[in-house]
Design a protein around this motif. Structure first.
Motif, PDB file in Angstrom:
ATOM      1  N   LEU A 593      17.779   4.764  22.857  1.00 44.27           N
ATOM      2  CA  LEU A 593      16.791   5.343  21.961  1.00 44.27           C
ATOM      3  C   LEU A 593      16.917   4.711  20.580  1.00 44.27           C
ATOM      4  CD1 LEU A 593      17.197   9.153  22.823  1.00 44.27           C
ATOM      5  CD2 LEU A 593      15.850   7.410  24.026  1.00 44.27           C
ATOM      6  N   HIS A 594      15.773   4.560  19.903  1.00 40.95           N
ATOM      7  CA  HIS A 594      15.762   3.976  18.569  1.00 40.95           C
ATOM      8  C   HIS A 594      14.832   4.777  17.670  1.00 40.95           C
ATOM      9  CE1 HIS A 594      18.044   0.575  19.999  1.00 40.95           C
ATOM     10  NE2 HIS A 594      17.173   0.408  20.973  1.00 40.95           N
ATOM     11  N   GLY A 595      15.073   4.654  16.373  1.00 40.87           N
ATOM     12  CA  GLY A 595      14.230   5.383  15.430  1.00 40.87           C
ATOM     13  C   GLY A 595      14.529   6.862  15.442  1.00 40.87           C
ATOM     14  N   THR A 596      13.554   7.650  15.008  1.00 42.40           N
ATOM     15  CA  THR A 596      13.698   9.104  14.902  1.00 42.40           C
ATOM     16  C   THR A 596      12.892   9.792  15.992  1.00 42.40           C
ATOM     17  OG1 THR A 596      14.061   9.038  12.516  1.00 42.40           O
ATOM     18  CG2 THR A 596      13.226  11.093  13.420  1.00 42.40           C
ATOM     19  N   PRO A 597      13.470  10.744  16.736  1.00 37.92           N
ATOM     20  CA  PRO A 597      12.694  11.471  17.740  1.00 37.92           C
ATOM     21  C   PRO A 597      11.648  12.359  17.077  1.00 37.92           C
ATOM     22  CG  PRO A 597      14.875  12.448  17.491  1.00 37.92           C
ATOM     23  CD  PRO A 597      14.870  11.205  16.666  1.00 37.92           C
ATOM     24  N   VAL A 598      10.683  12.811  17.858  1.00 37.88           N
ATOM     25  CA  VAL A 598       9.664  13.743  17.373  1.00 37.88           C
ATOM     26  C   VAL A 598       9.591  14.912  18.346  1.00 37.88           C
ATOM     27  CG1 VAL A 598       8.307  12.010  16.161  1.00 37.88           C
ATOM     28  CG2 VAL A 598       7.813  12.485  18.578  1.00 37.88           C
ATOM     29  N   THR A 599       9.120  16.052  17.855  1.00 37.68           N
ATOM     30  CA  THR A 599       9.021  17.231  18.700  1.00 37.68           C
ATOM     31  C   THR A 599       7.835  18.077  18.285  1.00 37.68           C
ATOM     32  OG1 THR A 599      10.208  19.196  19.506  1.00 37.68           O
ATOM     33  CG2 THR A 599      10.618  18.549  17.235  1.00 37.68           C
ATOM     34  N   ALA A 600       7.264  18.788  19.241  1.00 40.02           N
ATOM     35  CA  ALA A 600       6.163  19.715  19.001  1.00 40.02           C
ATOM     36  C   ALA A 600       6.135  20.704  20.156  1.00 40.02           C
ATOM     37  CB  ALA A 600       4.831  18.969  18.884  1.00 40.02           C
ATOM     38  N   THR A 601       5.334  21.737  20.014  1.00 38.28           N
ATOM     39  CA  THR A 601       5.254  22.807  21.012  1.00 38.28           C
ATOM     40  C   THR A 601       3.895  22.780  21.686  1.00 38.28           C
ATOM     41  OG1 THR A 601       6.748  24.143  19.663  1.00 38.28           O
ATOM     42  CG2 THR A 601       5.510  25.283  21.369  1.00 38.28           C
ATOM     43  N   ASP A 602       3.867  22.880  23.001  1.00 41.54           N
ATOM     44  CA  ASP A 602       2.594  22.819  23.724  1.00 41.54           C
ATOM     45  C   ASP A 602       1.910  24.185  23.751  1.00 41.54           C
ATOM     46  OD1 ASP A 602       3.850  24.354  25.685  1.00 41.54           O
ATOM     47  OD2 ASP A 602       3.770  22.803  27.238  1.00 41.54           O
ATOM     48  N   GLY A 603       0.777  24.286  24.449  1.00 40.64           N
ATOM     49  CA  GLY A 603      -0.001  25.521  24.471  1.00 40.64           C
ATOM     50  C   GLY A 603       0.714  26.689  25.101  1.00 40.64           C
ATOM     51  N   ALA A 604       1.729  26.413  25.946  1.00 47.45           N
ATOM     52  CA  ALA A 604       2.506  27.477  26.575  1.00 47.45           C
ATOM     53  C   ALA A 604       3.732  27.853  25.758  1.00 47.45           C
ATOM     54  CB  ALA A 604       2.935  27.054  27.987  1.00 47.45           C
ATOM     55  N   GLY A 605       3.898  27.257  24.584  1.00 45.85           N
ATOM     56  CA  GLY A 605       5.044  27.574  23.743  1.00 45.85           C
ATOM     57  C   GLY A 605       6.300  26.830  24.103  1.00 45.85           C
ATOM     58  N   ARG A 606       6.172  25.786  24.935  1.00 47.56           N
ATOM     59  CA  ARG A 606       7.337  24.994  25.327  1.00 47.56           C
ATOM     60  C   ARG A 606       7.562  23.868  24.321  1.00 47.56           C
ATOM     61  NH1 ARG A 606       4.973  24.479  31.359  1.00 47.56           N
ATOM     62  NH2 ARG A 606       3.256  23.758  30.032  1.00 47.56           N
ATOM     63  N   ARG A 607       8.800  23.688  23.939  1.00 46.70           N
ATOM     64  CA  ARG A 607       9.151  22.619  23.012  1.00 46.70           C
ATOM     65  C   ARG A 607       9.296  21.315  23.799  1.00 46.70           C
ATOM     66  NH1 ARG A 607      12.655  25.492  20.365  1.00 46.70           N
ATOM     67  NH2 ARG A 607      14.338  24.939  21.795  1.00 46.70           N
ATOM     68  N   MET A 608       8.630  20.260  23.328  1.00 47.65           N
ATOM     69  CA  MET A 608       8.719  18.946  23.952  1.00 47.65           C
ATOM     70  C   MET A 608       9.260  17.953  22.922  1.00 47.65           C
ATOM     71  SD  MET A 608       5.051  19.149  25.961  1.00 47.65           S
ATOM     72  CE  MET A 608       5.182  17.603  26.829  1.00 47.65           C
ATOM     73  N   VAL A 609      10.114  17.049  23.359  1.00 43.80           N
ATOM     74  CA  VAL A 609      10.761  16.074  22.479  1.00 43.80           C
ATOM     75  C   VAL A 609      10.506  14.689  23.047  1.00 43.80           C
ATOM     76  CG1 VAL A 609      12.926  15.365  21.387  1.00 43.80           C
ATOM     77  CG2 VAL A 609      12.555  17.778  21.970  1.00 43.80           C
ATOM     78  N   PHE A 610      10.281  13.712  22.147  1.00 40.52           N
ATOM     79  CA  PHE A 610      10.019  12.341  22.579  1.00 40.52           C
ATOM     80  C   PHE A 610      10.792  11.379  21.679  1.00 40.52           C
ATOM     81  CE2 PHE A 610       6.379  14.924  23.623  1.00 40.52           C
ATOM     82  CZ  PHE A 610       6.150  14.605  24.956  1.00 40.52           C
ATOM     83  N   ALA A 611      11.221  10.260  22.279  1.00 37.09           N
ATOM     84  CA  ALA A 611      11.908   9.218  21.521  1.00 37.09           C
ATOM     85  C   ALA A 611      11.552   7.868  22.116  1.00 37.09           C
ATOM     86  CB  ALA A 611      13.420   9.431  21.550  1.00 37.09           C
ATOM     87  N   ALA A 612      11.472   6.849  21.265  1.00 37.89           N
ATOM     88  CA  ALA A 612      11.083   5.509  21.696  1.00 37.89           C
ATOM     89  C   ALA A 612      12.305   4.690  22.093  1.00 37.89           C
ATOM     90  CB  ALA A 612      10.320   4.800  20.583  1.00 37.89           C
ATOM     91  N   THR A 613      12.112   3.822  23.070  1.00 36.57           N
ATOM     92  CA  THR A 613      13.064   2.763  23.395  1.00 36.57           C
ATOM     93  C   THR A 613      12.358   1.430  23.100  1.00 36.57           C
ATOM     94  OG1 THR A 613      12.385   2.405  25.695  1.00 36.57           O
ATOM     95  CG2 THR A 613      13.926   4.227  25.258  1.00 36.57           C
ATOM     96  N   THR A 614      13.013   0.315  23.406  1.00 36.18           N
ATOM     97  CA  THR A 614      12.357  -0.973  23.178  1.00 36.18           C
ATOM     98  C   THR A 614      11.257  -1.240  24.196  1.00 36.18           C
ATOM     99  OG1 THR A 614      14.018  -2.105  24.531  1.00 36.18           O
ATOM    100  CG2 THR A 614      14.412  -1.990  22.148  1.00 36.18           C
TER     101      THR A 614
END
Length: 777
Positions: A593-614
């Protein structure tokens, strides 16, 4: 310089806004260079230069060092994951932006090069003159380890700033003498080493590159002077005669000569106490003739003196915590780069503490990724990459014409075989400050903006939808790194998260940690003390304190969580319990993983997290609100440039990112029912810029070509540029149900805000600058 604006009265130190007379030796000349890496064509242009006398003292001797080129080769072998050929994409483009933004580009007050500075150490001169109604254009100060670090890792921002007329000064910590051999590959074995001459050649190449960026003529004349530094030594200061707002400051300390191997006589050794003082390696053509060396404290004081003289509003530096390769454990960047950046951190902390804020402007900091750029997807479109390469071609002295009149050479031949280096001219990446959640709204439709100025979190506030703005107000607590993330808690209070760097008496005391502060009540101006969440890293020596900024979100149960990318390239997080306590740093997996991850909550209230690779994007999701985060899951998305943006909408979480090699904005909706699923990857076009994109309602905004803000106001609408240049990332938020607010911090470290109705035919309102003009007094 724009017509109709007065220049400051004559002052002794070239280019800075204040100071008193000091010892000085004039020398006008074209020059400059330094060793680096690239290929391309440079144009020959000769211009004679007058040379003034300087005291004839022998330069301090420098011990032999290993070749910088060999170190770079080793680094190139380390970096993997380079990208393949990328397409360019057509753009839709942005609409909107207006009048008040012109304060950052028009009617600029330019600080003239010959009109300031006595010694870098003397602070007691008269205040700079300013035009009463002239806006402050912002003053940029760059501090890098070697000549060419600015050209490789800070461009195109450097070129944009010069083109816009901002006063720009670059400080070079070391002479960049390497092994002293200024020759292409086939002739290195037969070329005798001459460190003073090689340092001069690199200076000559740098001066040629800056002259070309500023005037189009690489041979444009420079005025070269000697000034006493606050650290007790001497520096060379070069002022571009045709554009005196462009300055170069040469401190000429010895470089390490190796990327990661032990070199006690270096910035690293000085920082760690392995040497008591680091001597100078004076270039053969420099007007500086006095012998000197600096202790650790003297280097810091020297940089504080530079800051006090130039009074920058934007400081650009290299990445102080670049990390290590997981397999070899070797640094991912040159040790001079990140230990030089740590000296900059220490100087900025001392400068912010020592000088009352009323006596100087606020300043923002931008850090840049170094060597590891070569392993990341390219961030620049082909046109921007070519412009960047052309400047490196000039520095590399490809045509070998003696346009500078120097026996040492007019550029850095070590890089003439490969001026593009390890793909560095095709990209640029910010090491910090890429988050887009620093602007937020409250239930009363008030706005809150959080950015780091002077090493503290600055707060601006507008009460209600039409209330007056206040700020910037600096929240207590120093040492804050660029980049703030905000989140609204279940009870309506705002929490702000960031990372903080602290120093101690020992090298091992260097430490970064995640910290947060919480509003004392919904709508209240007061925030609590900063609280520490610590760090998932056990010691700086392990990963050079390489953690990302935190990504924070509240799920449907009101549970707050913070996530970072750790030095090993995996995801770690802490979750707050209902009682307010925090769990441990939990590993969530992921690799590369590189950079800074991001996170947000979907319509069901579930937290989702994403991070970039090369090569793609990795995701995690809660199976249900309140549950632990699930395993790392490939999304199948194509490779992206580093910054990601996430927002909960359309029942899932929508991601925005840039297409490599083009700058176009892409988006995809990710849903979590039955596992992570990517829906409708779409190319939205753009203005061939780079960096983070902010998205709220129908508004998209990000950096476009030329460094200006580009914004898009919905499907079918064209993109457009504003004349506003800015630091870090823009941020936007919904203010109520039908209004989008958008903000940036300009190169003058001042907040600018605008808004738009959230409908198909809306336009952005004129930009509003918040707070007083940010100028030194």
């Amino acid at each position: 310089m724009p017509e109709g604006h007065p220049t400051p009265p004559d002052r002794p130190w070239p280019g800075a806004p204040g100071g008193t007379p000091s010892q000085r030796h004039g020398e006008a000349g074209a020059g400059g260079g330094r060793a680096s890496r690239r290929s391309g064509g440079a144009r020959a242009q000769a211009q004679a230069q007058a040379q003034a006398q300087a005291p004839a003292q022998a330069p301090a001797p420098a011990p032999a060092r290993g070749g910088r080129r060999a170190a770079r080769r080793a680094r190139t072998a380390e970096a993997s994951g380079r990208r393949g050929a990328r397409g360019r994409g057509r753009g839709r483009v942005v609409k909107g932006v207006a009048a008040v933004a012109a304060v950052a580009a028009g009617c600029m007050l330019v600080l003239r090069g010959n009109d300031a500075l006595s010694g870098i150490g003397d602070l007691h001169g008269p205040a700079p003159a300013t035009a009463v109604d002239a806006p402050d254009p912002g003053r940029v100060l760059q501090i890098v380890a070697h000549p060419d670090d600015d050209l490789y890792f800070m461009n195109p921002d450097l070129r944009y700033s010069i083109a816009a007329g901002h006063p720009v000064t670059t400080v070079y910590l070391t002479a960049g003498e390497a092994d002293g051999i200024n020759a292409v590959e086939g002739r290195q074995a037969s070329t005798p080493a001459n460190k003073p001459a090689y340092a001069e050649a690199r200076q000559n190449g740098i001066r040629a590159a800056y002259a070309k960026m500023a005037t189009g003529d690489r041979g444009s004349a420079w005025k070269r002077t000697v000034v006493a530094t606050k650290g007790g030594g001497h520096a060379e200061v070069d002022v571009l005669v045709a554009k005196p707002e462009v300055n170069l400051v040469w401190l000429q300390l010895r470089e390490a000569g190796t990327v990661y191997d032990s070199a006690p006589d270096s910035l690293h050794g000085l920082w760690d106490g392995k040497t008591a003082a680091l001597g100078a390696q004076l270039a053969s053509g420099t007007p500086v003739k006095q012998r000197f060396s600096y202790s650790k404290d003297q280097v810091v004081r020297t940089l504080v003196g530079v800051l006090e003289q130039y009074r920058p509003t934007t400081v650009r530096a290299q990445d102080p915590t670049p990390g290590r390769f997981p397999d070899t454990r070797k640094y991912t960047d040159h040790q001079d780069h990140f230990y030089g950046a740590r000296f900059v951190q220490a100087a900025l902390a001392a400068y912010a503490k020592e000088v009352d804020v009323k006596e100087r402007p606020h300043f923002a900091v931008q850090n840049y990724v170094g060597y590891f750029n070569g392993s990341l997807p390219s961030a620049l479109d082909p046109g921007e990459a070519k412009e960047k390469l052309d400047i490196l071609d000039t520095y590399a002295w490809l045509d070998r014409q003696n346009h500078c009149g120097s026996n040492a050479g007019c550029g850095d031949l070590k890089v003439a075989d490969h001026p593009a280096g390890n793909g560095w001219t095709s990209t640029v990446n910010y090491a910090r400050g890429t988050g887009t959640s620093w602007l937020t709204s409250d239930k009363e439709h008030g706005l809150w903006a959080f950015k780091v100025l002077d090493g503290q979190v600055a707060l601006w506030h507008r009460s209600g939808p039409i209330g007056a703005w206040s700020g910037p107000r600096l929240l207590p607590g120093t040492g804050m790194d660029p980049g703030v993330a905000t989140v609204t808690l279940a009870d309506g209070r705002i929490a702000a998260f960031g990372t903080r760097t602290s120093f101690g008496a020992r090298p091992a005391d260097y430490r970064r940690e995640v910290v947060y502060t919480v509003q004392k009540g919904p709508g209240k101006d007061e925030f609590g003390d900063w609280q520490s969440l610590g760090t998932p890293e056990s010691a700086d020596e392990n990963w050079t304190s390489d953690i990302s900024a935190p990504a924070v979100a509240v799920d449907g149960t009101g549970q707050l969580a913070a996530y970072v990318r750790d030095g090993a390239g995996s995801l770690r997080g802490r979750v707050q319990s209902a009682g307010g306590g925090w769990g441990p740093w939990t590993p969530y997996g992921g690799a590369g993983l590189h950079g800074t991850p991001v996170t947000a909550t979907d319509g069901a209230g579930r937290r989702m997290v994403f991070a970039a690779t090369t090569q793609s994007v990795v995701g995690w999701t809660q199976p249900k609100p309140g549950a632990p985060l699930g395993p790392a899951t490939p999304t199948g998305l194509p490779d992206t440039t580093l910054p990601l943006t996430a927002e909960g909408r359309e029942g899932g979480v929508r991601l925005w990112f840039r297409k490599p090699g083009s700058g176009n904005v892409r988006t995809a909706l990710v849903t979590a029912d039955g596992g992570l699923k990517v829906n409708h990857l779409t190319d939205l076009g753009g203005l061939q810029g780079f960096g983070s994109v902010t998205a709220s309602g129908h508004v998209l905004a990000g950096r476009s070509a030329g460094g200006l803000l580009g914004s898009g106001l919905g499907p079918g609408r064209p993109w457009e540029r504003s004349p506003l240049m800015f630091v870090g990332a823009p941020s936007s938020t919904m203010t109520g149900r039908n209004t989008v607010s958008l903000a940036v911090v300009g190169l003058d470290a001042r907040l600018y805000v605008t808004s738009s109705a959230d409908d198909a035919d809306a336009h952005l309102a004129p930009w509003l600058p918040v707070g007083p003009r940010n100028a030194g007094r």
